[in-house]
Design a protein around this motif. Structure first.
Motif, PDB file in Angstrom:
ATOM      1  N   MET B 125       0.847  -1.195   0.000  1.00 11.85           N
ATOM      2  CA  MET B 125       0.000   0.000   0.000  1.00 11.85           C
ATOM      3  C   MET B 125       0.879   1.239   0.000  1.00 11.85           C
ATOM      4  O   MET B 125       1.930   1.249   0.658  1.00 11.85           O
ATOM      5  CB  MET B 125      -0.852   0.038   1.276  1.00 11.85           C
ATOM      6  CG  MET B 125      -1.714  -1.193   1.482  1.00 11.85           C
ATOM      7  SD  MET B 125      -3.082  -1.149   0.347  1.00 11.85           S
ATOM      8  CE  MET B 125      -4.157  -2.353   1.099  1.00 11.85           C
ATOM      9  N   ARG B 128      -1.332   6.606   0.994  1.00 14.26           N
ATOM     10  CA  ARG B 128      -2.758   6.909   0.998  1.00 14.26           C
ATOM     11  C   ARG B 128      -3.619   5.684   1.225  1.00 14.26           C
ATOM     12  O   ARG B 128      -4.838   5.759   1.237  1.00 14.26           O
ATOM     13  CB  ARG B 128      -3.160   7.529  -0.344  1.00 14.26           C
ATOM     14  CG  ARG B 128      -2.740   8.973  -0.510  1.00 14.26           C
ATOM     15  CD  ARG B 128      -3.141   9.470  -1.883  1.00 14.26           C
ATOM     16  NE  ARG B 128      -2.285   8.892  -2.910  1.00 14.26           N
ATOM     17  CZ  ARG B 128      -1.139   9.416  -3.286  1.00 14.26           C
ATOM     18  NH1 ARG B 128      -0.726  10.530  -2.743  1.00 14.26           N
ATOM     19  NH2 ARG B 128      -0.400   8.839  -4.200  1.00 14.26           N
ATOM     20  N   GLY B 129      -2.955   4.511   1.321  1.00 13.22           N
ATOM     21  CA  GLY B 129      -3.728   3.288   1.471  1.00 13.22           C
ATOM     22  C   GLY B 129      -4.156   2.732   0.127  1.00 13.22           C
ATOM     23  O   GLY B 129      -5.067   1.918   0.039  1.00 13.22           O
ATOM     24  N   LYS B 130      -3.491   3.192  -0.937  1.00 15.64           N
ATOM     25  CA  LYS B 130      -3.815   2.679  -2.266  1.00 15.64           C
ATOM     26  C   LYS B 130      -2.998   1.417  -2.508  1.00 15.64           C
ATOM     27  O   LYS B 130      -1.788   1.409  -2.321  1.00 15.64           O
ATOM     28  CB  LYS B 130      -3.456   3.745  -3.313  1.00 15.64           C
ATOM     29  CG  LYS B 130      -3.537   3.279  -4.750  1.00 15.64           C
ATOM     30  CD  LYS B 130      -4.982   3.151  -5.187  1.00 15.64           C
ATOM     31  CE  LYS B 130      -5.089   2.451  -6.528  1.00 15.64           C
ATOM     32  NZ  LYS B 130      -4.906   1.005  -6.445  1.00 15.64           N
ATOM     33  N   LEU B 131      -3.688   0.368  -2.935  1.00 17.68           N
ATOM     34  CA  LEU B 131      -3.001  -0.877  -3.273  1.00 17.68           C
ATOM     35  C   LEU B 131      -2.123  -0.641  -4.503  1.00 17.68           C
ATOM     36  O   LEU B 131      -2.596  -0.129  -5.513  1.00 17.68           O
ATOM     37  CB  LEU B 131      -4.054  -1.942  -3.574  1.00 17.68           C
ATOM     38  CG  LEU B 131      -3.555  -3.315  -3.991  1.00 17.68           C
ATOM     39  CD1 LEU B 131      -2.921  -4.029  -2.801  1.00 17.68           C
ATOM     40  CD2 LEU B 131      -4.704  -4.158  -4.540  1.00 17.68           C
TER      41      LEU B 131
END
Ligand SMILES: Nc1ncnc2c1ncn2[C@@H]1O[C@H](COP(=O)(O)OP(=O)(O)OP(=O)(O)O)[C@@H](O)[C@H]1O
Ligand SMILES: [Mg+2]
Lengths: 258, 510
Positions: B125, B128-131
């Motif tokens: 991740m 921003r917590g984006k995979l």
């Protein structure tokens, strides 16, 4: 590939919320989906934690036939991709007007993804401009969120007039009510009247709920963090109503939904 | 950039996991023990077309089935399956269903192999917590020394996965997998499916003795028959029997065409045994094909009442079932086994130069050239005028063409590829002009038999009789149309240009 555009000249009516949640549900139903964030504010990308790009010069972007392919980003969810907003596209209108056929340009760009996706969801900015004309041209259906207020209802009527005047097929318009507060007498009355005047309205509406509001904090579709909540259920019902209207398999035989 | 890697010797899943966890933003997603099952048609059409269909089974959950391009992590999940798909038609999504249907051509999807695999998943991740990438470490308790790392890149974020891979490669922990991870696992688990070709191409030398060359060809096709036996017995797919019979028919055809290469007594014996086998397998095949066509026929005869149609369906089904049971018994019988064994022993001896006939020692090219000429002349004797009134004549032509085709294809390595291709193309044109009214013929007769079989107890059903009449009419009109087509195609085949082409092959001039 079928193209849905979420459109309304009015701002803040729940266009982006609908795009994000419906596209997510469609991907859960097994469709390969892509969201095109055409609003330079980048709200749709925000919900998927994907930052807007700020690179391309709009003219070059519009000329590159296969440019959209390179712009695709995967989201955290299988089968759902996103083309983030481009901060450089604030003046896409001007760039579009340079073309010989200015209203078909964006559709041409999108058709480069024809083989990669089953459904495309276009999130639009609240304007009436050359960009919107492109959207009317490329969309198979316009999803129009309507808030139950007299002004918003009037805006929808105007869109209907515009569509008649500009050769936009009326069957393309799929209005639905958004941010509904059922405790309010006015909302209920307006909804009933609207359904009588506009039989095309989808028979499912989105209530005003705190979970949908929380999407901004969670930066995710409502189903992923509040499955089963009234907001999530409403979007699922809207997805089903939409599928029924246009004859799409809603994937409800799949075990894990609702 | 490749996306499937094998751990270097001495590196295990723990070490790879530690490496991944040392990367910023990496989050372990837990470990699952699954049964990984690979599906394909019995003749591995998916693999040949470059696809892998794998299912992860973990009870009590429904299977997670993916269709993947071999060697890549580009995959589509087949949603909505509660059990493994038995055929492409079981796939709920139209696009994937169409894709699979095209490749499998109606064949059953069989679990070709399965094994238990442990999968550790890691998600990377960003802040921003984006995979940004997903990593899978796969190991098997059955083959502890092998560990596979799969990288599922997220579009637009590919550099993240690449960075991790570069680091691991620099540290010597992994190397790219040379084959698809699916095949890699099958091999490690000792369950790689055998390579299968329904029509193997046999390398032959022109000057090789005829009987030895023939033995080589017959052995390869006998192998094809034997490979398909288990599938016929288990009734997994009607195509097992189809391939079995094509191989058997080829063998019989070559045995006839090159008969002078084998001692006459043995040839006569095996000829008789093989035609008995052809008869023993014919009934089930006929019913398979009839079963496949029945709905089409019924749709063409809407006047057949539903009850009669249902009775007919039932009758076809039960006749097929009886034929299947009989064939199963036959294939499992000691008699069949010992016949196949002595056939095999005979072929071995023939391959060693024994049992050769009059022409057994002459160069195979000469023998095949003579046979080609004989077959071609047989075709030229065909009389289109007679065929106009006699479907049997047309059928004879069809059989002669098939025999010629078997000769060309079985001994293809003896000829220059371009000349052979042109000869086959001309023959194919003639063959396709003849179409296959023969199936209709056979079906007409079969249906007649089935309907009359019923009438032993009760008078024949008027609905079924109606079907017979309509079929008969259709057959007649199709045949009339076809004879006209055959006329033209036959004239083309007889043209000097084509005949010269064949003559050159027969004299082995290219
Ligand atoms: N059903 C709802 N219940 C509660 N809040 C909602 C709902 N739908 C949207 N909102 C909130 O209202 C605001 C506007 O919604 P949204 O961004 O979806 O509208 P929009 O039409 O896309 O706006 P814009 O015109 O600016 O693009 C957001 O903060 C969103 O979280
Ligand atoms: Mg918006």
């Amino acid at each position: 590939m079928k193209v849905f555009a979420t459109y309304n000249v009015k701002g803040g009516v729940g266009k982006t919320a609908a795009t994000v949640n419906l596209a997510y549900l469609a991907s859960r139903a097994g469709y390969r989906c892509v969201i095109w964030d055409l609003d330079p504010q980048g709200a749709a990308g925000f919900y998927f934690r994907i930052e807007p790009t700020a690179t391309t010069d709009p003219q070059a972007f519009l000329e590159k036939k296969r440019g959209l392919k390179a712009a695709v980003h995967g989201t955290n969810y299988a089968g759902l991709d996103l083309i983030p907003a481009d901060l450089g596209h604030r003046n896409l209108d001007i760039a579009l007007s340079e073309f010989r056929k200015p209203t078909t340009r964006l559709g041409k760009l999108l058709s480069a993804l024809e083989d990669d996706y089953d459904l495309a969801f276009v999130d639009c900015a609240p304007h009436l401009s050359l960009v919107s004309e492109n959207i009317f041209e490329m969309a198979d259906w316009l999803l129009v969120p309507v808030i139950p207020t007299p002004l918003s209802v009037r805006a929808y009527a105007q869109l209907g007039e515009f569509s008649t005047a500009h050769g936009l097929a009326r069957e393309k318009l799929l209005p639905f009510f958004s941010m509904v507060d059922r405790r309010r007498q006015l909302h209920c009355e307006l909804i009933t009247q609207f359904a009588a005047d506009h039989p095309e309205v989808l028979r499912s509406f989105i209530p005003y709920t705190s979970q949908v509001e929380k999407m901004g904090e969670q930066r995710a579709p409502v189903q992923t963090f509040a499955a089963g909540s009234p907001g999530a259920r409403a979007f699922y019902a809207l997805w089903q109503a939409l599928c029924e209207r246009i004859g799409l398999d809603d994937g409800s035989h799949l075990a894990d939904e609702t | 950039m490749s996306c499937q890697f094998q751990a270097s010797p001495g590196v295990d899943a723990e070490m790879l996991g530690t490496l991944l966890l040392a990367q910023t933003g990496m989050q372990p997603q837990g470990t699952r023990r699954i049964e990984r099952c690979y599906l394909d048609t019995f003749d591995h059409r998916l693999a040949q077309a470059g696809w892998a269909l794998d299912a992860d089974l973990q009870s009590p959950y429904p299977p997670v089935v993916h269709l993947r391009r071999l060697g890549t992590e580009q995959q589509d999940q087949l949603h909505g399956l509660t059990s493994l798909p038995a055929r492409a038609t079981d796939v709920p999504r139209p696009r994937l269903r169409n894709q699979l249907t095209k490749i499998t051509a109606g064949r059953a999807l069989l679990p070709v192999s399965a094994g238990e695999i442990t999968v550790r998943a890691f998600d990377c991740m960003d802040e921003r917590g984006k995979l940004t990438a997903r990593f899978l470490i796969e190991t098997s308790s059955e083959s502890p020394a092998s560990t596979v790392l799969r990288v599922q890149a997220i579009t637009g974020f590919e550099p993240v996965g690449q960075r991790v891979i570069r680091a691991a490669r620099r540290a010597g922990l992994i190397k790219p997998l040379r084959e698809d991870c699916g095949l890699f696992w099958l091999k490690k688990l000792g369950r790689a499916p055998a390579r299968y070709r329904p029509k193997p191409i046999i390398p032959l030398r022109a000057e090789q003795g005829s009987s030895r060359a023939l033995a080589k060809l017959l052995r390869a096709y006998t192998q094809v028959m034997q490979t398909n036996e288990a599938g016929i017995v288990a009734d997994l797919d009607s195509e097992f029997l189809h391939d079995y019979r094509v191989a058997l028919r080829s063998i019989r055809s070559w045995l006839g065409a090159l008969k002078s290469t084998i001692a006459p007594d043995l040839r006569a014996r095996f000829r008789a045994e093989l035609s008995a086998l052809n008869r023993a397998t014919g009934e089930l095949r006929d019913m398979d094909v009839l079963g496949g066509c029945l709905e089409i026929y019924l749709a063409a005869c809407p006047e057949v009442p539903p009850a009669a149609a249902a009775a007919l369906r039932h009758r076809v089904q039960s006749t097929r079932e009886a034929a299947r049971a009989a064939l199963k018994t036959h294939l499992l019988s000691a008699e069949y086994q010992s016949a196949m064994q002595s056939w095999g022993e005979f072929l071995d001896a023939l391959g060693r130069g024994k049992h050769a006939g009059r022409r057994g020692r002459s160069p195979v090219l000469n023998t095949v050239c003579r046979a080609l000429r004989k077959r071609r002349l047989a075709i030229l004797r065909f009389d289109p005028v007679v065929a106009r009134h006699d479907p049997e004549t047309l059928h004879e032509l069809r059989k002669d063409c098939k025999k010629l085709r078997y000769l060309l294809e079985g001994f293809q390595r003896l000829y220059a590829p371009e000349a052979l291709q042109r000869a086959v193309r001309e023959l194919k044109t003639l063959q396709s002009a003849m179409g296959d009214t023969w199936d209709l013929h056979v079906h007409h007769e079969l249906l007649q038999r089935l309907v009359q079989g019923d009438s032993a107890e009760s008078p024949p059903d008027p609905g079924a009789l109606q079907l017979l009449t309509t079929l008969g009419e259709r057959l007649g009109s199709l045949e009339r149309k076809q004879v006209a087509l055959v006329d033209a195609a036959f004239a083309r085949f007889r043209a000097p240009r084509v005949q010269r082409l064949y003559a050159r092959l027969e004299e082995n001039r290219t």
